[in-house]
Design a protein around this motif. Sequence first.
Motif, PDB file in Angstrom:
ATOM      1  N   ASP A   1       2.617  21.797  -4.080  1.00  0.00           N
ATOM      2  CA  ASP A   1       3.606  21.774  -5.157  1.00  0.00           C
ATOM      3  C   ASP A   1       4.225  20.401  -5.348  1.00  0.00           C
ATOM      4  OD1 ASP A   1       3.280  24.464  -5.479  1.00  0.00           O
ATOM      5  OD2 ASP A   1       4.953  25.001  -4.148  1.00  0.00           O
ATOM      6  N   PHE A   2       4.205  19.619  -4.302  1.00  0.00           N
ATOM      7  CA  PHE A   2       4.853  18.305  -4.349  1.00  0.00           C
ATOM      8  C   PHE A   2       3.844  17.196  -4.065  1.00  0.00           C
ATOM      9  CE2 PHE A   2       8.186  21.244  -3.107  1.00  0.00           C
ATOM     10  CZ  PHE A   2       9.227  20.894  -3.951  1.00  0.00           C
ATOM     11  N   THR A   3       4.084  16.069  -4.694  1.00  0.00           N
ATOM     12  CA  THR A   3       3.356  14.868  -4.313  1.00  0.00           C
ATOM     13  C   THR A   3       4.349  14.019  -3.531  1.00  0.00           C
ATOM     14  OG1 THR A   3       1.966  14.941  -6.258  1.00  0.00           O
ATOM     15  CG2 THR A   3       2.102  12.827  -5.127  1.00  0.00           C
ATOM     16  N   VAL A   4       4.062  13.827  -2.274  1.00  0.00           N
ATOM     17  CA  VAL A   4       4.951  13.027  -1.430  1.00  0.00           C
ATOM     18  C   VAL A   4       4.271  11.682  -1.217  1.00  0.00           C
ATOM     19  CG1 VAL A   4       6.291  12.937   0.696  1.00  0.00           C
ATOM     20  CG2 VAL A   4       5.661  15.141  -0.291  1.00  0.00           C
ATOM     21  N   THR A   5       4.972  10.642  -1.606  1.00  0.00           N
ATOM     22  CA  THR A   5       4.369   9.310  -1.547  1.00  0.00           C
ATOM     23  C   THR A   5       5.111   8.432  -0.556  1.00  0.00           C
ATOM     24  OG1 THR A   5       3.856   9.583  -3.881  1.00  0.00           O
ATOM     25  CG2 THR A   5       3.573   7.371  -2.977  1.00  0.00           C
ATOM     26  N   GLY A   6       4.345   7.786   0.282  1.00  0.00           N
ATOM     27  CA  GLY A   6       4.932   6.865   1.248  1.00  0.00           C
ATOM     28  C   GLY A   6       4.627   5.428   0.851  1.00  0.00           C
ATOM     29  N   TYR A   7       5.664   4.609   0.863  1.00  0.00           N
ATOM     30  CA  TYR A   7       5.510   3.230   0.401  1.00  0.00           C
ATOM     31  C   TYR A   7       5.615   2.241   1.560  1.00  0.00           C
ATOM     32  CZ  TYR A   7       6.083   5.077  -4.277  1.00  0.00           C
ATOM     33  OH  TYR A   7       5.913   5.766  -5.426  1.00  0.00           O
ATOM     34  N   SER A   8       4.811   1.186   1.455  1.00  0.00           N
ATOM     35  CA  SER A   8       4.848   0.156   2.491  1.00  0.00           C
ATOM     36  C   SER A   8       5.978  -0.832   2.250  1.00  0.00           C
ATOM     37  CB  SER A   8       3.522  -0.594   2.527  1.00  0.00           C
ATOM     38  OG  SER A   8       3.361  -1.327   1.329  1.00  0.00           O
ATOM     39  N   SER A   9       6.381  -0.984   0.989  1.00  0.00           N
ATOM     40  CA  SER A   9       7.445  -1.942   0.677  1.00  0.00           C
ATOM     41  C   SER A   9       8.035  -1.615  -0.688  1.00  0.00           C
ATOM     42  CB  SER A   9       6.879  -3.368   0.655  1.00  0.00           C
ATOM     43  OG  SER A   9       5.994  -3.500  -0.433  1.00  0.00           O
ATOM     44  N   ASP A  10       9.156  -2.252  -0.977  1.00  0.00           N
ATOM     45  CA  ASP A  10       9.809  -2.074  -2.284  1.00  0.00           C
ATOM     46  C   ASP A  10       8.870  -2.472  -3.414  1.00  0.00           C
ATOM     47  OD1 ASP A  10      11.986  -1.302  -0.913  1.00  0.00           O
ATOM     48  OD2 ASP A  10      13.208  -3.089  -1.308  1.00  0.00           O
ATOM     49  N   GLU A  11       8.052  -3.478  -3.123  1.00  0.00           N
ATOM     50  CA  GLU A  11       7.157  -4.028  -4.144  1.00  0.00           C
ATOM     51  C   GLU A  11       6.228  -2.959  -4.713  1.00  0.00           C
ATOM     52  OE1 GLU A  11       4.270  -7.949  -4.587  1.00  0.00           O
ATOM     53  OE2 GLU A  11       4.846  -7.230  -2.625  1.00  0.00           O
ATOM     54  N   ALA A  12       5.927  -1.971  -3.882  1.00  0.00           N
ATOM     55  CA  ALA A  12       5.002  -0.916  -4.301  1.00  0.00           C
ATOM     56  C   ALA A  12       5.675   0.099  -5.218  1.00  0.00           C
ATOM     57  CB  ALA A  12       4.437  -0.211  -3.072  1.00  0.00           C
TER      58      ALA A  12
ATOM     59  N   ALA B   1      -6.587  20.136   6.948  1.00  0.00           N
ATOM     60  CA  ALA B   1      -5.724  18.945   6.998  1.00  0.00           C
ATOM     61  C   ALA B   1      -5.067  18.709   5.651  1.00  0.00           C
ATOM     62  CB  ALA B   1      -6.545  17.725   7.385  1.00  0.00           C
ATOM     63  N   ILE B   2      -3.862  18.121   5.683  1.00  0.00           N
ATOM     64  CA  ILE B   2      -3.132  17.815   4.440  1.00  0.00           C
ATOM     65  C   ILE B   2      -3.909  16.766   3.654  1.00  0.00           C
ATOM     66  CG2 ILE B   2      -1.040  16.681   3.561  1.00  0.00           C
ATOM     67  CD1 ILE B   2       0.453  17.996   5.929  1.00  0.00           C
ATOM     68  N   ARG B   3      -4.004  16.988   2.355  1.00  0.00           N
ATOM     69  CA  ARG B   3      -4.686  16.013   1.514  1.00  0.00           C
ATOM     70  C   ARG B   3      -3.813  14.763   1.389  1.00  0.00           C
ATOM     71  NH1 ARG B   3      -6.289  18.879  -3.974  1.00  0.00           N
ATOM     72  NH2 ARG B   3      -7.183  16.815  -4.264  1.00  0.00           N
ATOM     73  N   SER B   4      -4.397  13.657   1.674  1.00  0.00           N
ATOM     74  CA  SER B   4      -3.635  12.408   1.504  1.00  0.00           C
ATOM     75  C   SER B   4      -4.601  11.280   1.155  1.00  0.00           C
ATOM     76  CB  SER B   4      -2.871  12.053   2.787  1.00  0.00           C
ATOM     77  OG  SER B   4      -3.778  11.644   3.772  1.00  0.00           O
ATOM     78  N   GLN B   5      -4.016  10.247   0.637  1.00  0.00           N
ATOM     79  CA  GLN B   5      -4.860   9.119   0.268  1.00  0.00           C
ATOM     80  C   GLN B   5      -4.079   7.818   0.343  1.00  0.00           C
ATOM     81  OE1 GLN B   5      -6.415   9.214  -3.681  1.00  0.00           O
ATOM     82  NE2 GLN B   5      -7.614   7.360  -3.371  1.00  0.00           N
ATOM     83  N   VAL B   6      -4.723   6.829   0.921  1.00  0.00           N
ATOM     84  CA  VAL B   6      -4.102   5.511   1.025  1.00  0.00           C
ATOM     85  C   VAL B   6      -4.634   4.641  -0.100  1.00  0.00           C
ATOM     86  CG1 VAL B   6      -3.872   3.422   2.433  1.00  0.00           C
ATOM     87  CG2 VAL B   6      -3.847   5.668   3.512  1.00  0.00           C
ATOM     88  N   ASN B   7      -3.748   3.902  -0.679  1.00  0.00           N
ATOM     89  CA  ASN B   7      -4.156   3.032  -1.775  1.00  0.00           C
ATOM     90  C   ASN B   7      -3.547   1.648  -1.579  1.00  0.00           C
ATOM     91  OD1 ASN B   7      -5.444   2.893  -4.439  1.00  0.00           O
ATOM     92  ND2 ASN B   7      -3.382   2.338  -5.063  1.00  0.00           N
TER      93      ASN B   7
ATOM     94  N   TYR C   1       0.829  -1.190   0.000  1.00  0.00           N
ATOM     95  CA  TYR C   1       0.000   0.000   0.000  1.00  0.00           C
ATOM     96  C   TYR C   1       0.871   1.250   0.000  1.00  0.00           C
ATOM     97  CZ  TYR C   1       0.939  -1.056   4.897  1.00  0.00           C
ATOM     98  OH  TYR C   1       1.555  -1.404   6.047  1.00  0.00           O
ATOM     99  N   THR C   2       0.276   2.295  -0.434  1.00  0.00           N
ATOM    100  CA  THR C   2       0.989   3.573  -0.490  1.00  0.00           C
ATOM    101  C   THR C   2       0.087   4.638   0.105  1.00  0.00           C
ATOM    102  OG1 THR C   2       0.073   4.122  -2.648  1.00  0.00           O
ATOM    103  CG2 THR C   2       2.175   2.972  -2.635  1.00  0.00           C
ATOM    104  N   ILE C   3       0.720   5.734   0.503  1.00  0.00           N
ATOM    105  CA  ILE C   3      -0.048   6.894   0.927  1.00  0.00           C
ATOM    106  C   ILE C   3       0.585   8.086   0.231  1.00  0.00           C
ATOM    107  CG2 ILE C   3       1.344   7.125   3.050  1.00  0.00           C
ATOM    108  CD1 ILE C   3      -1.189   8.363   4.353  1.00  0.00           C
ATOM    109  N   SER C   4      -0.220   8.913  -0.361  1.00  0.00           N
ATOM    110  CA  SER C   4       0.338  10.091  -1.014  1.00  0.00           C
ATOM    111  C   SER C   4      -0.306  11.336  -0.438  1.00  0.00           C
ATOM    112  CB  SER C   4       0.140  10.014  -2.520  1.00  0.00           C
ATOM    113  OG  SER C   4      -1.217   9.928  -2.815  1.00  0.00           O
ATOM    114  N   ALA C   5       0.510  12.338  -0.353  1.00  0.00           N
ATOM    115  CA  ALA C   5       0.022  13.600   0.208  1.00  0.00           C
ATOM    116  C   ALA C   5       0.500  14.743  -0.664  1.00  0.00           C
ATOM    117  CB  ALA C   5       0.545  13.764   1.620  1.00  0.00           C
TER     118      ALA C   5
END
Lengths: 567, 212
Positions: A188-199, A322-328, A105-109
């Motif tokens: 200005d930026f899309t910051v993406t958080g990853y749960s694993s390398d696979e993502a 709140a910062i816009r973010s979304q989990v996928n 899963y990922t989360i982007s803000a």
Amino acid sequence: MYIFKDALRSIGRSRGRNILIGIIIFVIAVSSCVALSIGEAAGQAKENGMEQLEITAQIMMNRQAMMSGQEDRESMRDALMNMEELSLEEMQQYAKSDDVKSFYYTISASLNAGEGLEAVDVSGNSDSEEDTSQESGQAEQSARTQAEAQGAAPAQEPGFDNNGNMQDAAAGGPDEGMRGGRMGMQGDFTVTGYSSDEAMKDFLNGNSSISEGSMFDENDQENQCIISSELALYNDLDVGDTVTLANPNDEEETYTFTISGIYENKETSDSAGSMMGNFSPAFYAANQIYTSYENISAVAETSQAGAEVTTDENTGMEFSTAIRSQVNGTYTFASMEDYEAFKEETEEKLGEYYTVTSNDVTSYEQSLLPLENLSRYAAWFLAIVLVIGGIILAVLNIFNIRERKYEIGVLAAIGMKKWKIAAQFILELLCVTFLSVILGTGVGAVSSVPVTNQLLKRQIASVETVSEEREQNFGRMPGNGFQKDQMDGAPGMGGGPMGGFGMGGGTAAQEPGNPAANYISQVSSATNFNVVLQLIGIGILLTVVSGCVAIVFILRYDPLRILSSRD
Amino acid sequence: MSILKLENVSYRYADGGKPVLNHISYEFEKGKVYSVVGRSGAGKTTLLSLLSGLASPTEGTILLEGNDIEQIDRYEYRSRYVGVIFQSFNLLPKLTAMENVILSMDISGKKQKNKKERAAKLLEKMGLSGDEMTRRILKLSGGQQQRVAIARALSYDPEIILADEPTGNLDGETQKEMIEIFRRLAHEEQKCVILVTHSPEVAKASDEVYEL
């Protein structure tokens, strides 16, 4: 036994006639071999591709289904605003299914540049924040694919899946303020958080690679991140430096990240990728910042905790700072069967407002489209060749039998049973057919690959031409990634209905600037044992069909009448 | 005992038409040469067609060793029991003399060793040279074709030999030779030889004569 011997002798005695029959069967065999090979190649390509394809899927919300159940627009809006999105925990629950190979899963803000940092802006606008927040859905939809290419969550607005249905990623997570009217500003930026390398798809497929420093630890909670080489160059940043990012809705709310690595992304240098950045710097590949899921999740939670929610008096819409973010969440499957089983099971559990979709399968099926069109065309061609060939052979056989009427009369008069006479005639035809089919298969096998590839090339060109013309009719630049139409048939090919808009959320493999689909344009081998068997079957079928005509004539002949008329 | 017997046999080409053969009763025995004579249109060739199993009587029965040939497989009857020498020979033109003879042996299904050798002997006996044996039928004269037709009829050793005008295309000397061959087949090999003929010489040389 003597029937076989006499049949062979008879072939030699009537060379002219048998050569003519042989040529016709040879032509039928070559045509059939090519047509069958095309079908086989299409089948093999699909099968092999499916075996090698890593199938990923996501659980999406089916907005269309949700809206269709409402009576009026008001209730539709209420239904959409109150959509219950799946939380990460719920998604993880479904990931426990035996059918799922893995889950990531990922989360982007969306964040703004903080002090000392500036986004790479190719739009030429300095006030990107203002502009980008006003961008229309079309711009976001096109730009969304950029972020999706990295396996990140799609943008928040409702989209359309590849079937043209209105859907939305069943995102959840800390940022509940993104629902309905509680819209925030685009950063200005899309910051993406990853749960694993696979993502991290771009790093897996080689589009991106670390050029300096190292990748952040996926369990990192100390705000390590990687940035693009372009962004590093633009801001004179190095590994070990820190960057400050701010909440676009509240510039006072800042977060600091330490650069653990710098990555190169092929997308940042191509023109199409740059064009996406014209709509918002956040969509430009150079402005993608990657970190661990834990970090962005923590940022989103912190932001959510301190957010202020205000209500617009005129519209009644809520606005959250709140910062816009979304989990996928993305599920991977070992096989197509597993995916289908998961889809069936999950959709049954979740009800009609959710759907499980896989862009991989859709994209792959789309890539097979020209080959399958060609295969369909080849099947029709084969049917026509067989019907016409069968008729020609039957007519030739009738002439043959009539020409040999006296021979039949004599053989019957001296005691040869009619079925044996018919068997001898069919054997003659079978021998000629067999020889012609062998030669035809050889020639067909050699020519099938270049012929198939040539036809495939034309078919792809035809599909692409129609696609481009349609794009131009809509006033769009062909291949700019705005519109991912699926062609289900080229002109004159008897194609089916047109596919819907391919703008669904999720981790679409398509990238801006690329053609609508990476069509399979080459087959390496097409004629196999299966094709040979089918050709033998066709040979036997043709022999039997035209042989039946012979049998009917032979059975009708009366030897006494034949011999008397000759006397 | 008769090998072949016609009991009250009639034949007409169309229902209600004039009968070509009308209530004929003949008996044929092994070891004899029979001649069937009559004017043109008397039904000689029709009688031969009935005897060879190519046609069935509209009335009466034909018995082979006491059995109605209608109850016997016609193809087996033609390929094993009777050897027919047709007036126009009915040889296969694309085959050689030898192949025509061997084909008949094959069709009869009788187990015969060295078919090629036997065919060569028969053709030689009929006066064909080695070269003529390997010629296609159309490259042989009428007389030679008739000899091939006789050799073919004898090739599978049938009990009954049927011949339609067997000496029609032959010169006087060869006619005599042919008559001698038929007599030898009847008297020495105990065949039943039935000849349909116009020739008084042939009729005279026969053991019995039936007149239509």
